[in-house]
Design a protein around this motif. Structure first.
Motif, PDB file in Angstrom:
ATOM      1  N   ASN A 101      10.258   9.638-106.553  1.00 15.35           N
ATOM      2  CA  ASN A 101       9.851   9.018-105.299  1.00 15.35           C
ATOM      3  C   ASN A 101      10.842   9.337-104.173  1.00 15.35           C
ATOM      4  O   ASN A 101      10.441   9.404-103.010  1.00 15.35           O
ATOM      5  N   ARG A 102      12.100   9.564-104.517  1.00 17.24           N
ATOM      6  CA  ARG A 102      13.050  10.037-103.500  1.00 17.24           C
ATOM      7  C   ARG A 102      12.645  11.428-103.038  1.00 17.24           C
ATOM      8  O   ARG A 102      12.715  11.745-101.849  1.00 17.24           O
ATOM      9  N   ASP A 103      12.217  12.262-103.998  1.00 14.84           N
ATOM     10  CA  ASP A 103      11.733  13.601-103.625  1.00 14.84           C
ATOM     11  C   ASP A 103      10.506  13.498-102.723  1.00 14.84           C
ATOM     12  O   ASP A 103      10.407  14.192-101.708  1.00 14.84           O
ATOM     13  N   VAL A 104       9.574  12.618-103.107  1.00 14.92           N
ATOM     14  CA  VAL A 104       8.353  12.440-102.315  1.00 14.92           C
ATOM     15  C   VAL A 104       8.694  11.968-100.905  1.00 14.92           C
ATOM     16  O   VAL A 104       8.164  12.482 -99.908  1.00 14.92           O
ATOM     17  N   ALA A 105       9.605  11.005-100.812  1.00 13.98           N
ATOM     18  CA  ALA A 105       9.998  10.481 -99.505  1.00 13.98           C
ATOM     19  C   ALA A 105      10.648  11.560 -98.654  1.00 13.98           C
ATOM     20  O   ALA A 105      10.429  11.632 -97.440  1.00 13.98           O
ATOM     21  N   CYS A 106      11.425  12.416 -99.297  1.00 10.96           N
ATOM     22  CA  CYS A 106      12.085  13.519 -98.572  1.00 10.96           C
ATOM     23  C   CYS A 106      11.045  14.509 -98.043  1.00 10.96           C
ATOM     24  O   CYS A 106      11.144  14.988 -96.906  1.00 10.96           O
ATOM     25  N   ILE A 107      10.040  14.803 -98.856  1.00  8.13           N
ATOM     26  CA  ILE A 107       8.963  15.706 -98.423  1.00  8.13           C
ATOM     27  C   ILE A 107       8.163  15.076 -97.286  1.00  8.13           C
ATOM     28  O   ILE A 107       7.845  15.734 -96.290  1.00  8.13           O
ATOM     29  N   LEU A 108       7.857  13.782 -97.407  1.00  9.19           N
ATOM     30  CA  LEU A 108       7.109  13.094 -96.353  1.00  9.19           C
ATOM     31  C   LEU A 108       7.891  13.081 -95.046  1.00  9.19           C
ATOM     32  O   LEU A 108       7.318  13.244 -93.957  1.00  9.19           O
ATOM     33  N   ASN A 109       9.197  12.893 -95.143  1.00  6.93           N
ATOM     34  CA  ASN A 109      10.030  12.916 -93.941  1.00  6.93           C
ATOM     35  C   ASN A 109      10.013  14.306 -93.303  1.00  6.93           C
ATOM     36  O   ASN A 109       9.976  14.445 -92.075  1.00  6.93           O
ATOM     37  N   THR A 110       9.995  15.333 -94.138  1.00  6.22           N
ATOM     38  CA  THR A 110       9.937  16.707 -93.638  1.00  6.22           C
ATOM     39  C   THR A 110       8.620  16.970 -92.914  1.00  6.22           C
ATOM     40  O   THR A 110       8.602  17.644 -91.876  1.00  6.22           O
ATOM     41  N   ILE A 111       7.529  16.436 -93.447  1.00  2.00           N
ATOM     42  CA  ILE A 111       6.229  16.572 -92.774  1.00  2.00           C
ATOM     43  C   ILE A 111       6.302  15.991 -91.368  1.00  2.00           C
ATOM     44  O   ILE A 111       5.840  16.593 -90.396  1.00  2.00           O
ATOM     45  N   VAL A 183      16.113  32.550 -92.656  1.00  2.00           N
ATOM     46  CA  VAL A 183      17.410  31.987 -93.057  1.00  2.00           C
ATOM     47  C   VAL A 183      17.212  30.623 -93.706  1.00  2.00           C
ATOM     48  O   VAL A 183      16.531  29.750 -93.159  1.00  2.00           O
ATOM     49  N   LEU A 184      17.828  30.442 -94.879  1.00  2.00           N
ATOM     50  CA  LEU A 184      17.843  29.146 -95.552  1.00  2.00           C
ATOM     51  C   LEU A 184      19.278  28.630 -95.540  1.00  2.00           C
ATOM     52  O   LEU A 184      20.168  29.237 -96.144  1.00  2.00           O
ATOM     53  N   ALA A 185      19.514  27.546 -94.800  1.00  2.00           N
ATOM     54  CA  ALA A 185      20.849  26.943 -94.709  1.00  2.00           C
ATOM     55  C   ALA A 185      20.693  25.459 -95.035  1.00  2.00           C
ATOM     56  O   ALA A 185      20.568  24.618 -94.140  1.00  2.00           O
ATOM     57  N   LEU A 186      20.683  25.136 -96.325  1.00  2.00           N
ATOM     58  CA  LEU A 186      20.319  23.798 -96.786  1.00  2.00           C
ATOM     59  C   LEU A 186      21.513  22.887 -97.042  1.00  2.00           C
ATOM     60  O   LEU A 186      21.346  21.736 -97.441  1.00  2.00           O
ATOM     61  N   MET A 225      12.839  26.901 -85.944  1.00  2.00           N
ATOM     62  CA  MET A 225      13.717  26.242 -86.913  1.00  2.00           C
ATOM     63  C   MET A 225      13.040  24.985 -87.453  1.00  2.00           C
ATOM     64  O   MET A 225      12.533  24.161 -86.697  1.00  2.00           O
ATOM     65  N   PHE A 226      13.016  24.874 -88.784  1.00  2.00           N
ATOM     66  CA  PHE A 226      12.486  23.697 -89.447  1.00  2.00           C
ATOM     67  C   PHE A 226      13.644  22.893 -90.033  1.00  2.00           C
ATOM     68  O   PHE A 226      14.611  23.465 -90.542  1.00  2.00           O
ATOM     69  N   THR A 227      13.517  21.571 -89.982  1.00  2.00           N
ATOM     70  CA  THR A 227      14.527  20.697 -90.584  1.00  2.00           C
ATOM     71  C   THR A 227      13.910  20.000 -91.786  1.00  2.00           C
ATOM     72  O   THR A 227      12.793  19.485 -91.706  1.00  2.00           O
ATOM     73  N   VAL A 228      14.640  20.002 -92.901  1.00  2.00           N
ATOM     74  CA  VAL A 228      14.141  19.346 -94.118  1.00  2.00           C
ATOM     75  C   VAL A 228      15.082  18.221 -94.522  1.00  2.00           C
ATOM     76  O   VAL A 228      16.285  18.285 -94.292  1.00  2.00           O
ATOM     77  N   GLY A 229      14.502  17.176 -95.136  1.00  2.00           N
ATOM     78  CA  GLY A 229      15.315  16.080 -95.631  1.00  2.00           C
ATOM     79  C   GLY A 229      15.801  15.180 -94.509  1.00  2.00           C
ATOM     80  O   GLY A 229      15.283  15.165 -93.402  1.00  2.00           O
ATOM     81  N   ALA A 230      16.827  14.409 -94.811  1.00  2.00           N
ATOM     82  CA  ALA A 230      17.444  13.496 -93.854  1.00  2.00           C
ATOM     83  C   ALA A 230      18.921  13.388 -94.181  1.00  2.00           C
ATOM     84  O   ALA A 230      19.390  13.894 -95.204  1.00  2.00           O
ATOM     85  N   GLN A 231      19.652  12.715 -93.297  1.00  2.00           N
ATOM     86  CA  GLN A 231      21.106  12.643 -93.447  1.00  2.00           C
ATOM     87  C   GLN A 231      21.542  12.098 -94.799  1.00  2.00           C
ATOM     88  O   GLN A 231      22.510  12.552 -95.379  1.00  2.00           O
ATOM     89  N   LYS A 232      20.805  11.113 -95.306  1.00  2.00           N
ATOM     90  CA  LYS A 232      21.210  10.451 -96.547  1.00  2.00           C
ATOM     91  C   LYS A 232      20.716  11.176 -97.803  1.00  2.00           C
ATOM     92  O   LYS A 232      21.087  10.821 -98.908  1.00  2.00           O
ATOM     93  N   ASN A 233      19.869  12.184 -97.650  1.00  2.00           N
ATOM     94  CA  ASN A 233      19.311  12.856 -98.819  1.00  2.00           C
ATOM     95  C   ASN A 233      20.349  13.692 -99.549  1.00  2.00           C
ATOM     96  O   ASN A 233      21.174  14.362 -98.927  1.00  2.00           O
ATOM     97  N   ALA A 234      20.275  13.662-100.878  1.00  2.00           N
ATOM     98  CA  ALA A 234      21.110  14.541-101.683  1.00  2.00           C
ATOM     99  C   ALA A 234      20.610  15.972-101.524  1.00  2.00           C
ATOM    100  O   ALA A 234      19.456  16.203-101.155  1.00  2.00           O
ATOM    101  N   GLU A 237      17.365  16.843-103.293  1.00  2.00           N
ATOM    102  CA  GLU A 237      16.151  16.366-102.632  1.00  2.00           C
ATOM    103  C   GLU A 237      15.804  17.261-101.442  1.00  2.00           C
ATOM    104  O   GLU A 237      14.631  17.559-101.196  1.00  2.00           O
ATOM    105  N   THR A 238      16.832  17.702-100.714  1.00  2.00           N
ATOM    106  CA  THR A 238      16.617  18.600 -99.579  1.00  2.00           C
ATOM    107  C   THR A 238      16.019  19.923-100.056  1.00  2.00           C
ATOM    108  O   THR A 238      15.101  20.459 -99.434  1.00  2.00           O
ATOM    109  N   ILE A 239      16.533  20.447-101.164  1.00  2.00           N
ATOM    110  CA  ILE A 239      16.020  21.700-101.725  1.00  2.00           C
ATOM    111  C   ILE A 239      14.562  21.533-102.149  1.00  2.00           C
ATOM    112  O   ILE A 239      13.729  22.417-101.927  1.00  2.00           O
ATOM    113  N   THR A 240      14.231  20.403-102.770  1.00  2.00           N
ATOM    114  CA  THR A 240      12.852  20.136-103.173  1.00  2.00           C
ATOM    115  C   THR A 240      11.912  20.172-101.975  1.00  2.00           C
ATOM    116  O   THR A 240      10.839  20.784-102.011  1.00  2.00           O
ATOM    117  N   ALA A 241      12.331  19.522-100.882  1.00  2.00           N
ATOM    118  CA  ALA A 241      11.515  19.514 -99.664  1.00  2.00           C
ATOM    119  C   ALA A 241      11.399  20.915 -99.076  1.00  2.00           C
ATOM    120  O   ALA A 241      10.329  21.311 -98.592  1.00  2.00           O
TER     121      ALA A 241
END
Length: 284
Positions: A101-111, A183-186, A225-234, A237-241
Motif C-alpha cells: 500500500n505504500r507502493d500504491v500510495a507512491c504511484i498514486l502520488n506520482t499520478i 535520464v533517471l535520477a531517482l 521532467m517527471f517527478t516520482v514519489g514524495a519526500q518521505k518515500n523510501a 517506493e520511488t523506484i516502484t513508481a
C-alpha cells in the motif's frame, strides 16, 4: 504538541477523504492504536490507500509511524521504532498490505504530480527520436537497464550509457539533434548525472528526465521532467513508481503506431529464437 493537535493544524490542507481519516483519528485514537490500516479504512468508510495517503500528507513514513505517534499521545511517552516493530510482529500486522500500500500510495502520488500534456509530449518524443540513450547512474542504474531492455523490445537504436568515462564521451559524441536522452535520477542529485545531462543538452538533443524531486537541478536542462514519489518515500517506493511511469510511457509510445512496434517485437523475438537454435546446434 500532541500529534492530534498537529492533525488539527493541518486539517484544512487535507483532501476530503483525508479529512475523514483525520477526524476519525482525533475522535478514536484508541482504535488507531489497536487496528491495522485496512480495518481502520473500513471503519471510516474509505479505502486503505486513503489512510496511507493521509499518513504521507502528515509527513509520516506509513501507518506504523502513525500508530507510534498516537500511542505516544495516549501513554504520554515516545515509543521507539524498535519497540513498535516488535509489537507489530507480535500482533501479526499484515506486512504485505503495509508495504504494497505504500507502493500504491507512491504511484498514486506520482499520478497527481504528472502533467498530462507533458506525458503526451514525452511519448511523441520516444516515438519520433531516431536514436534513444538512457542514463541512470549508481542506484538508478537498474532502472535504466529495465527501461533500455523494455524499449529494445519495440524499437531500434536504444543504448544505455555506461558509467565509464570513455564510454560516456564516445556515446555523447554520437548524439545528434534528433536523438533523445532519457535520464533517471531517482536518488539525491548525482553530480555526474547532472554534468552528463548538461553536456548532452549542449549538443541540442532532447532530454526527458525522471527525478525524485521537482526542484532537481536537472530541470534546467530537461525539455520534460517527471517527478516520482514524495519526500518521505523510501528509494524502493520511488523506484516502484518510476517503473510504473516507464511502463505507461512505453505503452503510450507503442500506441503511436501499434502495427510498427508489434511487427518489430515479433521480428526481434524470432531473431532471438533463431539465435538460440543456432547456439544449441553449435554445441551438439
Amino acid at each position: 504538541m500532541s500529534f492530534c493537535n498537529q492533525i488539527k493544524k493541518r486539517f484544512i490542507r487535507l483532501s476530503r477523504g483525508q479529512r475523514k481519516v483525520a477526524q476519525f483519528i482525533i475522535d478514536n485514537p484508541n482504535v488507531i492504536a489497536t487496528h491495522i490500516a485496512s480495518d481502520v479504512g473500513k471503519l471510516i468508510g474509505v479505502s486503505e490507500s486513503t489512510v496511507i495517503r493521509f499518513c504521507y500528507a502528515m509527513e509520516l513514513s506509513g501507518f506504523s509511524e502513525l500508530q507510534q505517534k498516537i500511542k505516544a499521545d495516549l501513554t504520554g511517552e515516545e515509543i521507539t521504532v524498535e519497540e513498535s516493530n516488535q509489537k507489530a510482529a507480535k500482533k501479526n500486522v499484515n506486512l504485505l498490505n503495509e508495504v504494497m500500500n505504500r507502493d500504491v500510495a507512491c504511484i498514486l502520488n506520482t499520478i497527481n504530480l504528472t502533467n498530462e500534456e507533458q506525458f503526451d509530449q514525452a511519448i511523441k518524443l520516444l516515438h519520433q527520436s531516431t536514436s534513444l540513450y538512457v542514463l541512470g547512474l549508481r542506484q538508478s542504474s537498474p532502472s535504466a537497464s529495465f527501461f533500455t531492455c523494455t524499449l529494445s523490445n519495440y524499437r531500434k537504436h536504444v543504448k544505455q550509457i555506461q558509467p565509464e568515462p570513455e564510454n560516456i564521451v564516445k556515446q555523447i559524441g554520437t548524439m545528434e539533434e534528433n536523438s533523445l536522452l532519457f535520464v533517471l535520477a531517482l536518488e539525491e542529485l548525482d553530480e555526474d548525472a547532472f554534468k552528463i545531462t548538461k553536456w548532452a543538452k549542449s549538443r541540442n538533443v532532447k532530454v526527458i528526465a525522471i527525478t525524485h524531486s521537482n526542484i532537481s537541478a536537472i530541470r534546467d536542462y530537461a525539455d520534460i521532467m517527471f517527478t516520482v514519489g514524495a519526500q518521505k518515500n523510501a528509494l524502493a517506493e520511488t523506484i516502484t513508481a518510476a517503473h510504473s511511469l516507464i511502463h505507461a510511457l512505453v505503452e503510450g509510445m507503442v500506441a503511436q503506431n501499434k502495427k510498427e512496434y508489434k511487427n518489430f517485437q515479433k521480428a526481434n523475438a524470432q531473431f532471438d529464437n533463431n539465435y538460440l537454435y543456432l547456439e544449441k546446434t553449435l554445441y551438439i
